[in-house]
Design an enzyme around this catalytic site. Structure first.
Site, short mmCIF file in Angstrom:
data_model
loop_
_atom_site.label_atom_id
_atom_site.label_comp_id
_atom_site.label_asym_id
_atom_site.label_seq_id
_atom_site.Cartn_x
_atom_site.Cartn_y
_atom_site.Cartn_z
N PRO A 1 25.70 38.57 35.23
CA PRO A 1 26.48 37.35 35.50
C PRO A 1 26.34 36.95 36.96
O PRO A 1 27.06 37.44 37.83
CB PRO A 1 27.91 37.75 35.13
CG PRO A 1 27.94 39.23 35.31
CD PRO A 1 26.56 39.74 35.00
N ASP B 1 25.35 39.97 41.41
CA ASP B 1 25.74 40.37 40.06
C ASP B 1 27.24 40.65 40.06
O ASP B 1 27.70 41.60 40.70
CB ASP B 1 24.94 41.64 39.69
CG ASP B 1 25.19 42.11 38.27
OD1 ASP B 1 26.22 41.74 37.67
OD2 ASP B 1 24.36 42.90 37.75
N HIS B 2 28.00 39.83 39.31
CA HIS B 2 29.45 39.93 39.34
C HIS B 2 29.96 41.21 38.69
O HIS B 2 31.13 41.58 38.87
CB HIS B 2 30.09 38.71 38.67
CG HIS B 2 31.27 38.16 39.41
ND1 HIS B 2 32.19 38.96 40.06
CD2 HIS B 2 31.67 36.88 39.64
CE1 HIS B 2 33.11 38.20 40.61
NE2 HIS B 2 32.82 36.94 40.39
N ARG B 3 29.13 41.90 37.94
CA ARG B 3 29.54 43.20 37.40
C ARG B 3 29.68 44.22 38.52
O ARG B 3 30.48 45.16 38.43
CB ARG B 3 28.51 43.71 36.39
CG ARG B 3 28.35 42.88 35.13
CD ARG B 3 27.19 43.40 34.29
NE ARG B 3 25.92 43.31 35.03
CZ ARG B 3 24.77 43.82 34.58
NH1 ARG B 3 24.73 44.46 33.42
NH2 ARG B 3 23.66 43.69 35.31
N ALA B 4 28.88 44.06 39.57
CA ALA B 4 28.80 45.06 40.63
C ALA B 4 29.65 44.72 41.85
O ALA B 4 30.20 45.62 42.50
CB ALA B 4 27.34 45.23 41.07
#
Length: 230
Positions: free
Chosen positions: A30, A203-206
């Site tokens: 994302p 990366d919005h997960r990270a």
């Protein structure tokens, strides 16, 4: 009306690989994007002074300064110097900055290894060597596979700003356009300054926005006061 002719395009193996990796990145990671404008007056002046009397191959480029500043900023923000291993996020101790380089078949981003341990002169020399060996297809395996962050610099083209797609398994990529004279406001007056726009895709997960904003602020500060880079 007769339809215009169409010619099927056969992808080279490299173009096909790029296609697969970019689809993977955009579908799984994302992406979000944060930009900042960096005043380049001081670093441009420092670079001009450094290059006085030097011939073409010995001259330091602005890209080398960007890599040097990035290495320092990544050392201060280790969450961005990370890669995915399956579903596990791993922070990497060594800072290996991938440099996006255009070649006839497409685009490749080999790594300039262990950047945090190298001074500006070393980065500049190794950057020239990396570009030469990339175009001669003489890269080392680690340069292909071990990048932990990527810089995509289109400063050699009339491009002001763009956003880049993260290179898997990394979690961020920095896109920089051309350093150019712009009208800006300083102390209430409109003046001309050499400016560069940098956009980080993350990366919005990270990572989250506040961390990315802090990272860009640190990078901006290092480039605007470049005494610690030379």
């Amino acid at each position: 009306m007769e339809k215009p002719g169409r010619t099927p395009v056969t992808f080279t193996p490299m173009r096909a690989a790029i296609s697969r990796r970019m689809v993977e990145s955009k579908s799984k990671a994302p992406h979000f994007y944060v930009s900042t404008d960096i005043e380049m007056e001081a670093v441009t002046a420092a670079n001009n002074k450094l290059n006085e009397g030097k011939s073409g191959d010995d001259r330091v480029t602005i890209t080398a300064w960007l890599v040097r500043a990035l290495a320092q900023s990544l050392a201060a923000a280790p969450a961005l110097n990370a890669v995915w291993s399956g579903e596990t996020l791993e922070r990497v101790d060594q800072i290996n900055i991938g440099i996006a380089i255009a070649i006839p078949d497409g685009l490749i981003a080999p790594a300039l290894l262990d950047c945090a341990r190298k001074d500006l002169a070393t980065i500049s020399a190794e950057l020239r060597d990396l570009v030469t060996r990339t175009k001669a297809n003489k890269l080392k395996p680690a340069e292909f596979s071990d990048a932990t962050f990527t810089l995509s610099n289109l400063g050699g083209f009339p491009v002001t700003q763009f956003t880049a797609i993260i290179t898997p398994p990394q979690v961020a990529i920095l896109a920089t356009g051309r350093s150019e004279q712009r009208a800006v406001v300083r102390d209430g007056a409109v003046v001309a300054r050499q400016m560069l726009t940098a956009t980080l895709s993350a990366d919005h997960r990270a990572v989250d926005g506040a961390l990315v904003a802090t990272f860009l602020g640190d990078l901006k500060s290092r480039l605007e006061t470049p005494e610690g880079l030379a």
